[in-house]
Design a protein around this motif. Structure first.
Motif, PDB file in Angstrom:
ATOM      1  N   ILE A  40     104.108 -52.266 -27.449  1.00  0.00           N
ATOM      2  CA  ILE A  40     104.700 -52.798 -28.671  1.00  0.00           C
ATOM      3  C   ILE A  40     104.091 -54.158 -29.018  1.00  0.00           C
ATOM      4  O   ILE A  40     104.385 -54.745 -30.039  1.00  0.00           O
ATOM      5  CB  ILE A  40     106.234 -52.944 -28.558  1.00  0.00           C
ATOM      6  CG1 ILE A  40     106.608 -53.839 -27.377  1.00  0.00           C
ATOM      7  CG2 ILE A  40     106.890 -51.583 -28.397  1.00  0.00           C
ATOM      8  CD1 ILE A  40     108.100 -54.152 -27.298  1.00  0.00           C
ATOM      9  N   PHE A  41     103.218 -54.666 -28.148  1.00  0.00           N
ATOM     10  CA  PHE A  41     102.713 -56.023 -28.325  1.00  0.00           C
ATOM     11  C   PHE A  41     101.470 -56.101 -29.193  1.00  0.00           C
ATOM     12  O   PHE A  41     101.054 -57.177 -29.587  1.00  0.00           O
ATOM     13  CB  PHE A  41     102.414 -56.642 -26.962  1.00  0.00           C
ATOM     14  CG  PHE A  41     103.604 -56.615 -26.067  1.00  0.00           C
ATOM     15  CD1 PHE A  41     104.628 -57.535 -26.239  1.00  0.00           C
ATOM     16  CD2 PHE A  41     103.737 -55.659 -25.088  1.00  0.00           C
ATOM     17  CE1 PHE A  41     105.743 -57.511 -25.434  1.00  0.00           C
ATOM     18  CE2 PHE A  41     104.854 -55.625 -24.278  1.00  0.00           C
ATOM     19  CZ  PHE A  41     105.867 -56.546 -24.453  1.00  0.00           C
ATOM     20  N   VAL A  42     100.876 -54.932 -29.463  1.00  0.00           N
ATOM     21  CA  VAL A  42      99.574 -54.934 -30.129  1.00  0.00           C
ATOM     22  C   VAL A  42      99.561 -55.800 -31.385  1.00  0.00           C
ATOM     23  O   VAL A  42      98.805 -56.751 -31.490  1.00  0.00           O
ATOM     24  CB  VAL A  42      99.110 -53.502 -30.473  1.00  0.00           C
ATOM     25  CG1 VAL A  42      97.792 -53.529 -31.228  1.00  0.00           C
ATOM     26  CG2 VAL A  42      98.957 -52.684 -29.207  1.00  0.00           C
ATOM     27  N   GLU A  43     100.433 -55.480 -32.318  1.00  0.00           N
ATOM     28  CA  GLU A  43     100.395 -56.230 -33.578  1.00  0.00           C
ATOM     29  C   GLU A  43     100.941 -57.648 -33.439  1.00  0.00           C
ATOM     30  O   GLU A  43     100.393 -58.587 -33.978  1.00  0.00           O
ATOM     31  CB  GLU A  43     101.173 -55.523 -34.688  1.00  0.00           C
ATOM     32  CG  GLU A  43     100.426 -54.352 -35.284  1.00  0.00           C
ATOM     33  CD  GLU A  43     100.946 -53.039 -34.749  1.00  0.00           C
ATOM     34  OE1 GLU A  43     101.992 -53.070 -34.071  1.00  0.00           O
ATOM     35  OE2 GLU A  43     100.315 -51.996 -34.989  1.00  0.00           O
ATOM     36  N   ALA A  44     102.046 -57.758 -32.683  1.00  0.00           N
ATOM     37  CA  ALA A  44     102.705 -59.059 -32.658  1.00  0.00           C
ATOM     38  C   ALA A  44     101.836 -60.106 -31.983  1.00  0.00           C
ATOM     39  O   ALA A  44     101.701 -61.214 -32.473  1.00  0.00           O
ATOM     40  CB  ALA A  44     104.043 -58.949 -31.939  1.00  0.00           C
ATOM     41  N   LEU A  45     101.242 -59.760 -30.885  1.00  0.00           N
ATOM     42  CA  LEU A  45     100.534 -60.782 -30.131  1.00  0.00           C
ATOM     43  C   LEU A  45      99.043 -60.809 -30.440  1.00  0.00           C
ATOM     44  O   LEU A  45      98.357 -61.752 -30.091  1.00  0.00           O
ATOM     45  CB  LEU A  45     100.768 -60.585 -28.630  1.00  0.00           C
ATOM     46  CG  LEU A  45     102.245 -60.608 -28.223  1.00  0.00           C
ATOM     47  CD1 LEU A  45     102.378 -60.466 -26.720  1.00  0.00           C
ATOM     48  CD2 LEU A  45     102.935 -61.888 -28.677  1.00  0.00           C
ATOM     49  N   GLU A  46      98.566 -59.775 -31.094  1.00  0.00           N
ATOM     50  CA  GLU A  46      97.151 -59.743 -31.485  1.00  0.00           C
ATOM     51  C   GLU A  46      96.225 -60.158 -30.359  1.00  0.00           C
ATOM     52  O   GLU A  46      95.243 -60.858 -30.579  1.00  0.00           O
ATOM     53  CB  GLU A  46      96.925 -60.660 -32.694  1.00  0.00           C
ATOM     54  CG  GLU A  46      97.461 -60.049 -33.966  1.00  0.00           C
ATOM     55  CD  GLU A  46      97.463 -61.036 -35.119  1.00  0.00           C
ATOM     56  OE1 GLU A  46      97.063 -62.189 -34.916  1.00  0.00           O
ATOM     57  OE2 GLU A  46      97.876 -60.648 -36.218  1.00  0.00           O
TER      58      GLU A  46
END
Lengths: 699, 699
Positions: free
Chosen positions: B608-614
């Motif tokens: 789930i971190f792909v977009e948020a943490l870039e």
């Protein structure tokens, strides 16, 4: 107490004035006289004689009446008696340039403490010791009580420097930077007067319109924060706080003899106080130039007018990198621009007038774009081309600025040094930079000040909490000689302060267990507790996902049956029924205490990511509601909280509330040294933040 | 083909030379003559007459023999016939300054294409069209074929500018920056000669010792990468690639008529080619100044010598922020420093000689510190103090540099503009900066070049793969008119290229299922497949964590029994037995295709971190082993791979191998447009990276 005696003295005595060239006692006299102090200057030297054309007084006692300020440059060992003499003479202001105090070690620190006690007892104010001096460029004062190389330039800046040599270096280059000071204080060892005292004094000095600070340490963070947060709403305060890195802090510490605070705490403090932090002197001066010459903009919509595409693109890149907006040029503005610009020009933003743009195109384009209601700031780029003179364009911009002072105009002139030297002899009213990125930096600072001024005053909420319960708990823990609370104790404290903790109850029978589960809500986890059975897995000692009253009953009975079947029933105490928090996002929040800055609130992404991604942020306690909002939003993981990839949006206000409640806890109980909620799980059910595990350490 | 005809012509013709002041045709003639081109200059103008004291030729045909270069400034419509005439005259080099080509739209682009075809057919080389010209400052050439404001300064830089006005602006300020060019090419629309052609030419030009590029687009990324990667090992190449942001790229596109590539692809390319990317002109020039005046250091251990604590601390902060090291000053060096520095000085790094340091202290301290074998670079800070002149310190440093040329010496002189103006009239051999952070930036670039030069040549491994199987698969997919592969097909492709995929087998009976599980390894997941049953959960259609042969048998039988009991046995096909990958860390890797730059490899933190943490990074394919190492290490999540918080350390070489195998896949099959392995799970069992899910799209 006001610093008027120091900054606006009627008369100044220089104790330790000297005739020996290239000594401080000589240079200081020279500067005072050259700069034209508006009152009398009295040299004091035990040998008497004539210093810079003035008859020296042999002692302070011999001085005439009316001296407000003594600048002291004698050997440190004579400073105390000099202060006594000054007191006897009714002198209220001291600038102690002499070194040999705290910076030399513990003995010097004690010597300095004694000096400060004396100063306080006499009701005096003191700048220094171990400093460069003070400056007030006000035409009615003209005090250059400083031994820097150059005479100070008049301007609107109040500057505090903790480093003497650096302060002198800065005074030296001000003219080249198109900057000027209203007042300057080299605080040195800041025994009495520190950055905060200067801030307070300058709050009401009309001619100080922005404040610059060079700091290596913040002596009283709490007081600094309080005053700065108020003053920054009135005038911009820019700070360069050196000693960011461990290596830098260690260098700072050896240099000033003051303990460098943890940088993250300093950073949090500056943010919360609305102080614009700069990481280098270049940036500090660039920003100051913008504030000296621009109003605070109404928004962040930037229009760029250029005669060269390249710098326009680079400026656009820089604007985007800051998250500011490129203004949408309106259709009517575009039509007007098209009416006089050549066909090859581009009338969208950046407006590219092409290389051959004459002065009239600059004038008309800037005025047209400036008048567009969708534009908040205008950046004007100039590259030399076939005879159009940089100074002519600069003057045109200043004329436009005079007619339209309400929006910032920023110049980016990629031209020779000569231009900037020529500017330094002019009264400039527009900030000029050499490079696009510098000009954009400046606009970002103007915008940041706008955002701070528009930011609502924060409120520190007062939640109803069970303070007595926590008081009792801490007393008990202390009475047992412990500093660490158990998990259960920690969770109880959190609970008492209204933090939503993972619910759990102890139950001895199947019926009790099911009733507990009913109260907690399903699903639940059932964990056996026993004094004897270590092989929990053999009997299914931990059962997760029990979804109904009946399931709890059934599982309890099954557990007991298994225990009996295996002859393990002895020692069985019962079960803990625990709320089963289903979450995909773990956050951490807590309290860390910095030895100098005090308690800080921490928030960030939890789980295995804490160390690797370092996506955590800090704010000093006490936290107000605005601080909490900003803290939660300052981590990248905030996007996750909003509900990325099909997760339930978190109740963000509840996350903020959790932080505010912790802040209240540490404010009520300063003995809380460390507190960690890890994880503060975001429930997939309803987005509620739930403290699943907690740990508290008290002093 | 060499650019000698353009950069080192025997004689130059200016076609379109003019007598009208402030026109390009006039300015160009002036510059050529003023700068003293070493060969003859021939003005060509159909009206004849005298231009700058020279008799004009009425046509190219009238020119004497021996002309290598024609600089063309006629209206664009006359350019083709001029080129014909030049060809007839045996002229091999063209600089087409005239505008009116690709930058005006599709018609202009076609006109430009025709021109280029003509140039190619004639075997000529061309700079432009729509450019500012070329410069070669070599004393045997002295060609200023450029209509910038100022005459060029001699130096060691080869500079390519895609923006004409910017190039002119830069020529204009070089002297102030203590920089000089060896050669300059304004590539304009880069129809023939582009940055890469210049790089190739300058590879063997001895007097070009560093190369600076201002680019808005990279015309042929593949070729650029290949040549740049070789040349950067010999001389530093610094690039400012504008159009980083979407807004900036759009501005760049309207400005140059060329499509701005996705910035992340450009960034990857520059990194892989060893090109030092600068984000602003200021940084570009600061870095160039360092390379002009410093050797490449042997390491990153920096010593700072200062007469003021503050800037020393700021420099230390900046060094730390870059992850470089503050040198440990040896005990013997310290002892020597103590032998002549005053007691108040600090002999640890930064070495603080205190404000009053005289020239001799500067000299002796710098020489002493420079001699310390633990020091790789020395930064010298000067702030004006009581009569010590900046230029004297600067000269002392240059003397030391002359004696000890093997280690970089960098000056940080916080002094007046006048100093830098004085420098511009001197032959400087040490780079001087105004601010500590600029000086540290410069040292970081020197160090970066060192790291690149020390970096092993990368190798693109050739894995044994089942290329035919993939060929067949893609053919089948295409024949079915599809572009998306199913998950199973995607996994088969990955498998064929040796990517470790999550194992799974279809089984019809309990015995088959158990045998499959034996082959896969335990634990496994068993998933029912049925044409009719949608309520999988009612019968336990997905069973996880089956840990033994017997468990698989038992569960298969139980499943069948439940299906029969509920009357759902019809339609039952069997089960998929799947390896159960237990992992806490999800990564993603894959292939993305940029329309201009081609396929890129991607790696980063998944879930789930792909977009948020870039937290993802890119490199262009084909990837060599060094690129793969750097790609994996360039994400923050790399720390997680190493085994944070009690997780099993990942087999990092296997992660790299996965990326290299994907790179081979896309190199073999350019039709692969997109490929995602999400997640590439890091197994907790042994740290193996396992592709759990995959998706491929082909053209």
């Amino acid at each position: 107490m006001s610093l008027n005696a120091i900054m606006k003295p009627r008369a100044v005595a220089v104790v330790g004035a000297s005739t020996r060239p290239h000594t401080i006692g000589s240079d200081l006299m020279k500067r005072l006289l050259e700069y034209g102090f508006t009152g009398p200057v009295y040299p004091v030297n035990p040998k008497g004689g004539v210093i810079e054309g003035l008859e020296a007084y042999r002692s302070v006692a011999d001085l005439p009446e009316g001296v407000d300020l003594a600048i002291i440059v004698v050997n440190s060992k004579f400073v105390p008696e000099t202060v006594d003499a000054c007191h006897a003479k009714g002198i209220k202001g001291l600038v102690v340039i002499s070194a040999g105090f705290k910076e030399t070690g513990p003995e010097g620190a004690a010597f300095e403490a004694d000096l400060l006690a004396k100063v306080r007892q006499y009701g005096m104010r003191m700048v220094g010791p171990n400093c460069l001096g003070v400056v007030n460029t006000h035409p009615e004062v003209r005090l250059d009580g400083c031994f820097a190389e150059s005479l100070p330039e008049r301007g609107d800046i109040g500057f505090v420097s903790q480093s003497g040599a650096l302060g002198g270096g800065i005074l030296n280059i001000l003219k080249d930077l198109n900057l000027g000071f209203a007042q300057f204080i080299s605080i040195g060892n800041q025994a009495d007067i520190d950055a905060q005292a200067a801030l307070e004094y300058w709050e009401h000095e009309e001619d100080v319109r922005q404040i610059l600070l060079y700091m290596e340490s913040i002596r009283d963070p709490k007081a600094f924060r309080e005053h700065a947060a108020r003053i920054t709403k009135k005038k911009p305060v820019l700070a360069l706080k050196a000693g960011r890195s461990a290596a830098g802090a260690s260098a700072a510490s050896s240099h000033t003899g003051s303990l460098a605070g943890a940088d993250r705490a300093a950073d949090a403090l500056l943010k919360q106080a609305g102080v614009i932090r700069e990481l280098g002197l270049k940036d500090l001066f660039n920003s100051a130039k913008a504030f000296s010459n621009c109003p605070i903009p109404k928004g962040d919509r930037i229009a760029i007018v250029t005669n060269s595409g390249g710098p326009g693109i680079m400026a656009t890149d820089a604007v985007s990198a800051y998250g500011m907006r490129m203004a949408e040029i309106s259709e009517s503005t575009k039509a007007e621009l098209r009416s006089f610009l050549p066909a090859a020009a581009s009338v969208k933003n950046p407006v590219d007038m092409i290389a051959s743009a004459p002065l009239e195109h600059y004038q008309r384009t800037v005025e047209t774009v400036l008048a567009d209601p969708g534009v908040d700031m205008v950046m004007v780029i100039y590259l030399p081309f076939l005879g159009l003179k940089d100074t002519d364009v600069a003057k045109a911009l200043m004329d436009i600025k005079a007619k339209h002072p309400e929006k910032p105009i920023i110049g980016c002139f990629m031209t020779e040094n000569r231009f900037f030297t020529e500017l330094s002899d002019m009264k400039v009213t527009v900030p000029f930079y050499m490079y696009a990125e510098e000009a954009v930096d400046a606009m970002e600072r103007l915008n940041r000040q706008r955002l701070w001024m528009e930011r609502p005053e924060g409120v520190v909420p007062a939640f109803e909490v069970k303070k007595d319960a926590v008081r009792a708990m801490f007393d008990r823990v202390k009475s047992e000689g412990r500093t660490e609370l158990s998990t259960r104790e920690s969770m109880e404290v959190l609970d008492a302060y209204g933090v939503r903790t993972c619910r759990s109850t102890f139950a001895k029978t199947a019926e009790e267990a099911a009733a507990a589960a009913d109260a907690i809500g399903y699903p639940v986890v059932m964990k056996m507790t026993s004094t004897t059975v270590s092989h929990k897995t053999d009997v299914g000692g931990v059962r997760v996902g029990l979804a109904s009253h009946d399931a709890v009953l059934e599982n309890f009975r099954d557990l007991v049956a298994k225990l009996e079947a295996k002859g393990l029933a002895e020692g069985f105490e019962g079960v803990i029924i625990q709320e089963m928090v289903v979450g995909k996002r773990e956050t951490v929040c807590g309290i860390a205490t910095d030895p100098q800055y005090g308690p800080m609130m921490m928030f960030g992404l939890g789980g295995i990511f804490v160390e690797a991604l370092e996506d955590v942020a800090f704010r000093l306690a006490p936290l107000n509601d605005q601080d909490a909002k900003e803290l939660v939003r300052s981590v990248k993981a905030f996007k996750l909280l909003q509900g990325a990839r099909g997760t339930t949006p978190a109740q963000i206000d509840r996350v903020e509330e959790t932080l505010l409640r912790l802040s209240q806890l540490v404010t009520d109980f300063p003995e809380v040294q460390e507190l960690d909620i890890n994880p503060l799980m975001i429930s997939e059910k309803n987005g509620e933040p739930i403290a699943v595990d907690g740990r508290i350490r008290i002093a």
